[in-house]
Scaffold this motif. Structure first.
Motif, PDB file in Angstrom:
ATOM      1  N   VAL A   1       0.863  -1.174   0.000  1.00  0.00           N
ATOM      2  CA  VAL A   1       0.000   0.000   0.000  1.00  0.00           C
ATOM      3  C   VAL A   1       0.905   1.231   0.000  1.00  0.00           C
ATOM      4  CG1 VAL A   1      -1.864   1.222   1.157  1.00  0.00           C
ATOM      5  CG2 VAL A   1      -1.707  -1.273   1.339  1.00  0.00           C
ATOM      6  N   VAL A   2       0.824   2.015  -1.077  1.00  0.00           N
ATOM      7  CA  VAL A   2       1.748   3.133  -1.258  1.00  0.00           C
ATOM      8  C   VAL A   2       0.952   4.434  -1.385  1.00  0.00           C
ATOM      9  CG1 VAL A   2       3.663   4.057  -2.615  1.00  0.00           C
ATOM     10  CG2 VAL A   2       3.315   1.568  -2.497  1.00  0.00           C
ATOM     11  N   GLY A   3       1.288   5.418  -0.557  1.00  0.00           N
ATOM     12  CA  GLY A   3       0.663   6.729  -0.639  1.00  0.00           C
ATOM     13  C   GLY A   3       1.428   7.616  -1.598  1.00  0.00           C
ATOM     14  N   ALA A   4       0.707   8.466  -2.340  1.00  0.00           N
ATOM     15  CA  ALA A   4       1.361   9.304  -3.338  1.00  0.00           C
ATOM     16  C   ALA A   4       0.520  10.528  -3.651  1.00  0.00           C
ATOM     17  CB  ALA A   4       1.596   8.506  -4.625  1.00  0.00           C
ATOM     18  N   SER A   5       1.173  11.588  -4.098  1.00  0.00           N
ATOM     19  CA  SER A   5       0.459  12.713  -4.693  1.00  0.00           C
ATOM     20  C   SER A   5      -0.093  12.255  -6.039  1.00  0.00           C
ATOM     21  CB  SER A   5       1.404  13.896  -4.893  1.00  0.00           C
ATOM     22  OG  SER A   5       1.883  14.389  -3.651  1.00  0.00           O
ATOM     23  N   PRO A   6      -1.263  12.772  -6.446  1.00  0.00           N
ATOM     24  CA  PRO A   6      -1.876  12.300  -7.698  1.00  0.00           C
ATOM     25  C   PRO A   6      -0.989  12.457  -8.921  1.00  0.00           C
ATOM     26  CG  PRO A   6      -3.463  13.545  -6.399  1.00  0.00           C
ATOM     27  CD  PRO A   6      -2.136  13.731  -5.729  1.00  0.00           C
TER      28      PRO A   6
ATOM     29  N   LEU B   1       0.530  -3.221  -6.409  1.00  0.00           N
ATOM     30  CA  LEU B   1       0.515  -1.933  -5.739  1.00  0.00           C
ATOM     31  C   LEU B   1      -0.910  -1.468  -5.495  1.00  0.00           C
ATOM     32  CD1 LEU B   1       3.312  -0.010  -7.693  1.00  0.00           C
ATOM     33  CD2 LEU B   1       3.529  -1.554  -5.720  1.00  0.00           C
ATOM     34  N   ASP B   2      -1.206  -1.133  -4.251  1.00  0.00           N
ATOM     35  CA  ASP B   2      -2.463  -0.505  -3.868  1.00  0.00           C
ATOM     36  C   ASP B   2      -2.137   0.964  -3.630  1.00  0.00           C
ATOM     37  OD1 ASP B   2      -4.860   0.320  -2.838  1.00  0.00           O
ATOM     38  OD2 ASP B   2      -4.861  -1.032  -1.119  1.00  0.00           O
ATOM     39  N   ILE B   3      -2.453   1.815  -4.595  1.00  0.00           N
ATOM     40  CA  ILE B   3      -2.014   3.210  -4.580  1.00  0.00           C
ATOM     41  C   ILE B   3      -3.081   4.100  -3.951  1.00  0.00           C
ATOM     42  CG2 ILE B   3      -1.196   5.124  -6.012  1.00  0.00           C
ATOM     43  CD1 ILE B   3      -0.564   2.883  -8.167  1.00  0.00           C
TER      44      ILE B   3
ATOM     45  N   LEU C   1       0.059   2.816   5.600  1.00  0.00           N
ATOM     46  CA  LEU C   1       0.778   2.686   4.335  1.00  0.00           C
ATOM     47  C   LEU C   1       2.037   1.865   4.563  1.00  0.00           C
ATOM     48  CD1 LEU C   1       0.728   6.408   3.070  1.00  0.00           C
ATOM     49  CD2 LEU C   1      -0.814   4.559   2.363  1.00  0.00           C
ATOM     50  N   ASP C   2       2.465   1.175   3.517  1.00  0.00           N
ATOM     51  CA  ASP C   2       3.743   0.474   3.566  1.00  0.00           C
ATOM     52  C   ASP C   2       4.882   1.379   3.116  1.00  0.00           C
ATOM     53  OD1 ASP C   2       2.619  -2.035   4.355  1.00  0.00           O
ATOM     54  OD2 ASP C   2       1.915  -2.296   2.287  1.00  0.00           O
ATOM     55  N   ALA C   3       4.551   2.380   2.313  1.00  0.00           N
ATOM     56  CA  ALA C   3       5.552   3.328   1.805  1.00  0.00           C
ATOM     57  C   ALA C   3       4.802   4.556   1.301  1.00  0.00           C
ATOM     58  CB  ALA C   3       6.357   2.702   0.664  1.00  0.00           C
ATOM     59  N   ASN C   4       5.533   5.640   1.139  1.00  0.00           N
ATOM     60  CA  ASN C   4       4.944   6.766   0.416  1.00  0.00           C
ATOM     61  C   ASN C   4       5.951   7.319  -0.579  1.00  0.00           C
ATOM     62  OD1 ASN C   4       6.470   8.972   1.665  1.00  0.00           O
ATOM     63  ND2 ASN C   4       5.091   8.861   3.423  1.00  0.00           N
ATOM     64  N   TYR C   5       5.422   7.986  -1.578  1.00  0.00           N
ATOM     65  CA  TYR C   5       6.242   8.525  -2.661  1.00  0.00           C
ATOM     66  C   TYR C   5       5.659   9.887  -3.020  1.00  0.00           C
ATOM     67  CZ  TYR C   5       7.967   8.839  -7.546  1.00  0.00           C
ATOM     68  OH  TYR C   5       8.516   9.260  -8.728  1.00  0.00           O
ATOM     69  N   TYR C   6       6.249  10.942  -2.426  1.00  0.00           N
ATOM     70  CA  TYR C   6       5.732  12.280  -2.702  1.00  0.00           C
ATOM     71  C   TYR C   6       6.658  13.397  -2.255  1.00  0.00           C
ATOM     72  CZ  TYR C   6       4.571  13.412   2.189  1.00  0.00           C
ATOM     73  OH  TYR C   6       4.641  13.699   3.519  1.00  0.00           O
ATOM     74  N   GLN C   7       7.735  13.068  -1.533  1.00  0.00           N
ATOM     75  CA  GLN C   7       8.512  14.103  -0.868  1.00  0.00           C
ATOM     76  C   GLN C   7       9.988  14.079  -1.263  1.00  0.00           C
ATOM     77  OE1 GLN C   7       8.515  13.318   3.467  1.00  0.00           O
ATOM     78  NE2 GLN C   7       7.976  11.203   2.956  1.00  0.00           N
ATOM     79  N   HIS C   8      10.651  15.219  -1.020  1.00  0.00           N
ATOM     80  CA  HIS C   8      12.088  15.322  -1.266  1.00  0.00           C
ATOM     81  C   HIS C   8      12.824  15.414   0.068  1.00  0.00           C
ATOM     82  CE1 HIS C   8      11.605  19.555  -0.345  1.00  0.00           C
ATOM     83  NE2 HIS C   8      10.824  19.742  -1.403  1.00  0.00           N
ATOM     84  N   LYS C   9      14.147  15.402   0.011  1.00  0.00           N
ATOM     85  CA  LYS C   9      14.930  15.268   1.230  1.00  0.00           C
ATOM     86  C   LYS C   9      14.797  16.439   2.207  1.00  0.00           C
ATOM     87  CE  LYS C   9      19.378  13.647   2.951  1.00  0.00           C
ATOM     88  NZ  LYS C   9      19.562  14.670   3.999  1.00  0.00           N
ATOM     89  N   PRO C  10      14.837  17.706   1.776  1.00  0.00           N
ATOM     90  CA  PRO C  10      14.660  18.774   2.769  1.00  0.00           C
ATOM     91  C   PRO C  10      13.335  18.684   3.513  1.00  0.00           C
ATOM     92  CG  PRO C  10      15.643  19.657   0.785  1.00  0.00           C
ATOM     93  CD  PRO C  10      15.257  18.247   0.468  1.00  0.00           C
ATOM     94  N   TYR C  11      12.256  18.361   2.802  1.00  0.00           N
ATOM     95  CA  TYR C  11      10.964  18.209   3.468  1.00  0.00           C
ATOM     96  C   TYR C  11      10.981  16.994   4.389  1.00  0.00           C
ATOM     97  CZ  TYR C  11       5.982  17.688   4.306  1.00  0.00           C
ATOM     98  OH  TYR C  11       4.764  17.560   4.924  1.00  0.00           O
ATOM     99  N   PHE C  12      11.506  15.883   3.892  1.00  0.00           N
ATOM    100  CA  PHE C  12      11.609  14.652   4.676  1.00  0.00           C
ATOM    101  C   PHE C  12      12.378  14.910   5.970  1.00  0.00           C
ATOM    102  CE2 PHE C  12      14.063  10.913   5.860  1.00  0.00           C
ATOM    103  CZ  PHE C  12      13.160   9.860   5.777  1.00  0.00           C
ATOM    104  N   ASP C  13      13.543  15.554   5.847  1.00  0.00           N
ATOM    105  CA  ASP C  13      14.373  15.823   7.026  1.00  0.00           C
ATOM    106  C   ASP C  13      13.641  16.686   8.044  1.00  0.00           C
ATOM    107  OD1 ASP C  13      16.425  14.348   5.958  1.00  0.00           O
ATOM    108  OD2 ASP C  13      17.589  16.079   5.275  1.00  0.00           O
ATOM    109  N   GLU C  14      12.928  17.698   7.566  1.00  0.00           N
ATOM    110  CA  GLU C  14      12.190  18.582   8.472  1.00  0.00           C
ATOM    111  C   GLU C  14      11.086  17.828   9.194  1.00  0.00           C
ATOM    112  OE1 GLU C  14       9.158  21.032  10.034  1.00  0.00           O
ATOM    113  OE2 GLU C  14       8.858  19.876   8.201  1.00  0.00           O
TER     114      GLU C  14
END
Length: 284
Positions: A47-52, A74-76, A94-107
């Motif tokens: 189950v993966v979360g993502a921006s559309p 994949l269950d999106i 969720l098992d994973a997400n796919y939507y962010q970059h490193k500066p946002y992730f780190d914050e």
């Protein structure tokens, strides 16, 4: 690491798999103890979360063309904001997400205490400046109202776009990401109006200009390559979006398979064909 004044568009943040154990002190809300994915008949569902856009579109390409051969399904789940995908990941929805970059992730890891890890960058969505009223940068008037994200991880990125085009300067904030409170010189006295990132494109008519993240621009029918007054440089852009997981799942075989598929030649070709004008760029 000192926050670079002119290096925000520096080398792409490539994070080695050996460093996937990035984590914070807290658990960020009780994550489920079970490993990622559910397996039935030899097929593991993630189950993966993502921006559309473009994240879910890229995942849908993987699901339709590559996942079955790798023993994955994949269950999106799509999200229209930047907060819920990490909350859902931390809580085990969720098992994973796919939507962010490193500066946002780190914050987020620092401020929320998430115990997360991440993989290498898959794609870049160039940040850009848009206006429905002004046709060129030279025509921006004194006191112009700028819509800008209220998300700290991306506000620094938006400000640096203006810095790199000599529209303002920022104070040296050391390790801290700069915000509108750290503007050092604002010669034309721009007025910055903080807005939720998903609302910036919708409120473009209410301001003179807005600095909008690529995925929300695309969803609003704006093409960063063709419709913007200013756009980030692609070369050396550090804001590659990647797959994020709970740290306990960083070596989960199904997650590793998915990340490998996201970095496959087929996905790179899909990105280049789907967004031929550079609205979305492969980061590998």
């Amino acid at each position: 690491m000192k926050y670079p004044k002119k290096k925000v568009l520096g080398s792409i943040a490539v994070v080695a798999v050996a460093a996937l154990a990035l984590s914070a002190c807290g658990a960020g809300g009780g994550a489920k103890e079970a490993s990622a994915g559910t397996t039935k008949d030899g097929v593991t569902t993630l189950v993966v979360g993502a921006s559309p856009t473009p994240h879910a579109e890229i995942l849908e390409f993987v699901q339709k063309n590559l996942a079955a051969k790798a023993g994955l399904k994949l269950d999106i789940k799509t999200y229209d904001d930047y907060v819920l995908p990490n909350t859902a990941l931390s809580e085990g929805d969720l098992d994973a997400n796919y939507y962010q970059h490193k500066p946002y992730f780190d914050e987020q890891v620092k401020s929320q205490g998430y115990d997360f890890a991440h993989f290498k960058g898959v794609h870049i969505e160039p940040y850009a400046l848009y206006s429905s009223k002004i046709k060129s940068v030279k025509d921006i008037p004194n006191g112009a109202k700028f819509g800008i994200t209220n998300d700290p991880g991306n506000q620094a990125r938006a400000l640096e776009l203006l810095v790199d085009n000599d529209l303002l300067t920022l104070k040296d904030t050391g390790d801290k990401l700069p915000t509108i409170l750290d503007i050092k010189s604002n010669p034309k006295k721009f007025d910055f109006i903080e807005t939720a990132p998903e609302q910036l494109a919708r409120s473009l008519q209410d301001v003179d200009l807005a600095i909008i993240n690529g995925n929300f621009a695309l969803e609003a029918g704006l093409n960063p390559a063709n419709d913007s007054l200013l756009i980030e440089k692609a070369k050396g852009n550090p804001y590659a979006n990647f797959l994020a997981v709970r740290s306990q799942d960083a070596k989960n075989p199904a997650i590793l398979k998915l990340d490998k598929l996201l970095h496959s030649p087929q996905v790179k070709a899909f990105i280049e064909k789907r967004w031929p004008s550079g609205e979305v760029l492969p980061a590998f």
